[in-house]
Design a protein around this motif. Structure first.
Motif, PDB file in Angstrom:
ATOM      1  N   HIS A  20      -0.382   4.463   1.973  1.00  0.00           N
ATOM      2  CA  HIS A  20      -0.270   4.248   3.416  1.00  0.00           C
ATOM      3  C   HIS A  20       1.187   4.388   3.861  1.00  0.00           C
ATOM      4  O   HIS A  20       1.491   5.038   4.873  1.00  0.00           O
ATOM      5  CB  HIS A  20      -0.815   2.866   3.776  1.00  0.00           C
ATOM      6  CG  HIS A  20      -0.819   2.564   5.243  1.00  0.00           C
ATOM      7  ND1 HIS A  20       0.318   2.146   5.927  1.00  0.00           N
ATOM      8  CD2 HIS A  20      -1.808   2.641   6.169  1.00  0.00           C
ATOM      9  CE1 HIS A  20       0.018   1.967   7.190  1.00  0.00           C
ATOM     10  NE2 HIS A  20      -1.268   2.255   7.380  1.00  0.00           N
TER      11      HIS A  20
ATOM     12  N   ALA B 188      -8.935   8.058   6.763  1.00  0.00           N
ATOM     13  CA  ALA B 188      -8.414   7.796   8.108  1.00  0.00           C
ATOM     14  C   ALA B 188      -7.417   6.645   8.102  1.00  0.00           C
ATOM     15  O   ALA B 188      -6.394   6.684   8.790  1.00  0.00           O
ATOM     16  CB  ALA B 188      -9.579   7.476   9.042  1.00  0.00           C
ATOM     17  N   ARG B 189      -7.700   5.628   7.306  1.00  0.00           N
ATOM     18  CA  ARG B 189      -6.837   4.445   7.266  1.00  0.00           C
ATOM     19  C   ARG B 189      -5.505   4.736   6.593  1.00  0.00           C
ATOM     20  O   ARG B 189      -4.446   4.284   7.037  1.00  0.00           O
ATOM     21  CB  ARG B 189      -7.581   3.323   6.538  1.00  0.00           C
ATOM     22  CG  ARG B 189      -6.889   1.980   6.557  1.00  0.00           C
ATOM     23  CD  ARG B 189      -7.800   0.892   6.023  1.00  0.00           C
ATOM     24  NE  ARG B 189      -8.112   1.042   4.610  1.00  0.00           N
ATOM     25  CZ  ARG B 189      -9.293   1.417   4.120  1.00  0.00           C
ATOM     26  NH1 ARG B 189     -10.289   1.718   4.946  1.00  0.00           N
ATOM     27  NH2 ARG B 189      -9.504   1.513   2.818  1.00  0.00           N
ATOM     28  N   LYS B 190      -5.557   5.484   5.508  1.00  0.00           N
ATOM     29  CA  LYS B 190      -4.337   5.743   4.734  1.00  0.00           C
ATOM     30  C   LYS B 190      -3.409   6.718   5.445  1.00  0.00           C
ATOM     31  O   LYS B 190      -2.191   6.634   5.326  1.00  0.00           O
ATOM     32  CB  LYS B 190      -4.691   6.298   3.351  1.00  0.00           C
ATOM     33  CG  LYS B 190      -5.530   5.359   2.484  1.00  0.00           C
ATOM     34  CD  LYS B 190      -4.744   4.178   1.985  1.00  0.00           C
ATOM     35  CE  LYS B 190      -5.561   3.373   0.989  1.00  0.00           C
ATOM     36  NZ  LYS B 190      -4.806   2.219   0.444  1.00  0.00           N
ATOM     37  N   GLY B 191      -3.977   7.720   6.125  1.00  0.00           N
ATOM     38  CA  GLY B 191      -3.149   8.682   6.839  1.00  0.00           C
ATOM     39  C   GLY B 191      -2.680   9.846   6.009  1.00  0.00           C
ATOM     40  O   GLY B 191      -1.806  10.604   6.446  1.00  0.00           O
TER      41      GLY B 191
ATOM     42  N   ARG C 112     -14.243   8.392   3.512  1.00  0.00           N
ATOM     43  CA  ARG C 112     -13.803   8.934   4.810  1.00  0.00           C
ATOM     44  C   ARG C 112     -13.050   7.875   5.607  1.00  0.00           C
ATOM     45  O   ARG C 112     -12.050   8.175   6.277  1.00  0.00           O
ATOM     46  CB  ARG C 112     -15.006   9.446   5.596  1.00  0.00           C
ATOM     47  CG  ARG C 112     -15.601  10.723   5.027  1.00  0.00           C
ATOM     48  CD  ARG C 112     -16.599  11.339   5.988  1.00  0.00           C
ATOM     49  NE  ARG C 112     -17.263  12.506   5.420  1.00  0.00           N
ATOM     50  CZ  ARG C 112     -16.733  13.724   5.352  1.00  0.00           C
ATOM     51  NH1 ARG C 112     -15.511  13.924   5.817  1.00  0.00           N
ATOM     52  NH2 ARG C 112     -17.407  14.731   4.820  1.00  0.00           N
ATOM     53  N   ALA C 113     -13.523   6.647   5.534  1.00  0.00           N
ATOM     54  CA  ALA C 113     -12.818   5.555   6.220  1.00  0.00           C
ATOM     55  C   ALA C 113     -11.446   5.344   5.608  1.00  0.00           C
ATOM     56  O   ALA C 113     -10.460   5.098   6.322  1.00  0.00           O
ATOM     57  CB  ALA C 113     -13.654   4.281   6.145  1.00  0.00           C
ATOM     58  N   LYS C 114     -11.362   5.449   4.295  1.00  0.00           N
ATOM     59  CA  LYS C 114     -10.075   5.275   3.624  1.00  0.00           C
ATOM     60  C   LYS C 114      -9.111   6.399   3.989  1.00  0.00           C
ATOM     61  O   LYS C 114      -7.917   6.161   4.200  1.00  0.00           O
ATOM     62  CB  LYS C 114     -10.269   5.219   2.102  1.00  0.00           C
ATOM     63  CG  LYS C 114      -8.983   5.035   1.323  1.00  0.00           C
ATOM     64  CD  LYS C 114      -9.240   4.837  -0.167  1.00  0.00           C
ATOM     65  CE  LYS C 114      -9.750   3.445  -0.460  1.00  0.00           C
ATOM     66  NZ  LYS C 114      -9.804   3.155  -1.923  1.00  0.00           N
TER      67      LYS C 114
ATOM     68  N   HIS D   8       2.521   7.410   6.389  1.00  0.00           N
ATOM     69  CA  HIS D   8       2.888   7.080   7.764  1.00  0.00           C
ATOM     70  C   HIS D   8       4.388   7.127   8.018  1.00  0.00           C
ATOM     71  O   HIS D   8       4.828   7.128   9.164  1.00  0.00           O
ATOM     72  CB  HIS D   8       2.341   5.701   8.137  1.00  0.00           C
ATOM     73  CG  HIS D   8       0.871   5.692   8.400  1.00  0.00           C
ATOM     74  ND1 HIS D   8      -0.063   5.560   7.386  1.00  0.00           N
ATOM     75  CD2 HIS D   8       0.158   5.838   9.556  1.00  0.00           C
ATOM     76  CE1 HIS D   8      -1.285   5.590   7.912  1.00  0.00           C
ATOM     77  NE2 HIS D   8      -1.177   5.769   9.218  1.00  0.00           N
TER      78      HIS D   8
ATOM     79  N   LYS E 126      -8.041  15.718   6.115  1.00  0.00           N
ATOM     80  CA  LYS E 126      -8.012  15.056   7.421  1.00  0.00           C
ATOM     81  C   LYS E 126      -8.442  15.998   8.544  1.00  0.00           C
ATOM     82  O   LYS E 126      -8.715  15.558   9.657  1.00  0.00           O
ATOM     83  CB  LYS E 126      -6.624  14.479   7.700  1.00  0.00           C
ATOM     84  CG  LYS E 126      -5.533  15.492   7.965  1.00  0.00           C
ATOM     85  CD  LYS E 126      -4.235  14.778   8.307  1.00  0.00           C
ATOM     86  CE  LYS E 126      -3.120  15.757   8.649  1.00  0.00           C
ATOM     87  NZ  LYS E 126      -1.841  15.055   8.955  1.00  0.00           N
TER      88      LYS E 126
ATOM     89  N   ASP F 271       0.868  -1.182   0.000  1.00  0.00           N
ATOM     90  CA  ASP F 271       0.000   0.000   0.000  1.00  0.00           C
ATOM     91  C   ASP F 271       0.904   1.231   0.000  1.00  0.00           C
ATOM     92  O   ASP F 271       1.393   1.666   1.043  1.00  0.00           O
ATOM     93  CB  ASP F 271      -0.904  -0.023   1.237  1.00  0.00           C
ATOM     94  CG  ASP F 271      -1.980   1.051   1.185  1.00  0.00           C
ATOM     95  OD1 ASP F 271      -1.711   2.133   0.613  1.00  0.00           O
ATOM     96  OD2 ASP F 271      -3.070   0.817   1.725  1.00  0.00           O
TER      97      ASP F 271
END
Length: 405
Positions: free
Chosen positions: A310, A346-349, A342-344, A314, A376, A307
């Motif tokens: 991601h 938050a997950r990806k950062g 929106r979930a993506k 991070h 974000k 990914d």
């Protein structure tokens, strides 16, 4: 700006002057009001009748023609954009030092609009410290100097210094006008990825996707036109190279990951507009997979690809860098397009996520795009349907605001 943007096309004395005729044709046919100002040396390569016929205006390199109209002042004062193409080493030197010995150099001193230089010269001339100092001076003053292309030069020589393709200089100039001449990305290094990756099954077959690279290329053009140093990581894209942009070509997701991570280490912003494959085959056949005589199909075992978004979000080489991702969503039983996005985010950062609803194959290969840009910080910007170049400008607006100055 009026209904017809007023463009001054300056032409200096290099062999690439003949290519500027194509640039002039594109400006004229797209509704721009073009005044051509050649140097005396440029007229040794392409005569005044050619420039007059294509622009519909008289052409002269002299400050002494039509002096009652004060052309050495008025042309620059009234312009919305000045493009010097080709710009020779001599012309760059005169512009950097404020010399004004003909109509073009006088025009450059009086222009208060964006000024674009498209250099063309031999590699040794481009790389000479004097030329590099002159280019740095012009950029420091707010001028946009396009990096020359690499390739065949005059005679048998090849190298950096080739005149970029006229069609791409035209697109660059249009981006400058669309961006209002802003250079808010000057001095910034940005990375853009574009296209779709391929994961090979055998020497001739691969798993891929429908990404054309159009949006990524529009982003690269827009960033370059706002003064950024741009690296474009292109995955299987067949579009012409944008003017002034460094291209890194890749095929697979692993290659894309390596190229993006390497380029991102020195970047202020990364925009991941490419569509990397989520999965790849666990093994690749050395020979073409043959059809079975009994009509059965082979089974293909897949494994997940890294990914990239991601990882670079991070593990940032620059803590204050801005990372932008793209999400092509269709929505499903687990949530709507916006909920999944929106979930993506938050997950990806990442800092921004550009959300496309691709239900029914929308967006892919189209010159038009519409999106919602999620931040974000909770922000959401709705970008209505329009040219992909228009979406690119909005994205860079958001990036520039987060980079600060």
């Amino acid at each position: 700006m009026g209904e017809r943007p007023r463009v001054v096309l300056g032409v200096s004395g290099g062999i690439a002057a003949y290519k500027a005729a194509e640039l002039l044709r594109r400006f004229a046919e797209s509704g721009h009001d073009v005044t051509v100002v050649p140097t005396a040396a440029a007229l040794e390569f392409v005569g005044a009748p050619t420039w007059s016929a294509l622009s519909g205006k008289p052409v002269s390199p002299s400050t002494w023609d039509h002096v009652e109209e004060v052309p050495h002042v008025r042309i620059g004062q009234q312009a919305d954009l000045v493009v010097v193409a080709p710009a020779t080493a001599d012309l760059l030197a005169k512009a950097a030092h404020g010399l004004a010995d003909d109509l073009l150099t006088n025009t450059l001193l009086t222009a208060r609009c964006p000024v674009v230089f498209a250099p063309a010269m031999h590699t040794e001339m481009w790389e000479h410290p004097a030329t590099q100092d002159n280019v740095a001076t012009l950029r420091r003053r707010g001028a946009l100097v396009i990096e020359p292309a690499e390739g065949r030069l005059t005679g048998k020589d090849t190298g950096k210094g080739r005149f970029p393709e006229p069609a791409e200089i035209f697109e660059y100039a249009r981006s400058v006008l669309a961006g209002g001449g802003r250079t808010d990305l000057a001095g910034r290094r940005v990375v853009v990825s574009a296209g779709g990756t391929r994961e090979y099954l055998d020497p001739v077959r691969f798993l891929g996707n429908r990404s054309s690279g159009l949006q990524g290329y529009a982003l690269a053009r827009a960033a370059a036109a706002r003064g950024a140093e741009v690296t474009l990581v292109a995955a299987n894209v067949t579009l012409p190279d944008p003017a002034g942009v460094k291209i890194v070509r890749v095929e697979t997701t692993a290659e894309l990951r390596d190229a993006v991570v390497t380029a991102a280490s020195g970047a202020d912003a990364v925009v991941m507009a490419a569509a990397p494959a989520d999965f790849r085959p666990t093994s690749v056949s050395d020979a073409k997979i043959k059809k079975a005589t009994d009509g059965s199909a082979p089974s293909i075992e897949l494994t997940q690809n890294p990914d990239i978004l991601h990882e670079i979000s991070h593990h940032r080489s620059r803590p204050n860098s801005v990372i932008v991702g793209f999400a092509a969503e269709t929505g499903d039983e687990t949530g709507s397009v916006l909920e999944l996005a929106r979930a993506k985010l938050a997950r990806k950062g990442c800092d921004l996520l550009v959300v496309n609803d691709v239900s029914g194959g929308a967006v892919f290969g189209s010159p038009v795009n519409e999106a919602i840009i999620l931040g974000k910080d909770g922000s959401a910007i709705d970008v209505p349907a329009g040219a992909k170049s228009a979406l690119a400008e909005v994205i860079w607006d958001q990036v520039a605001a987060r980079l600060g100055h």
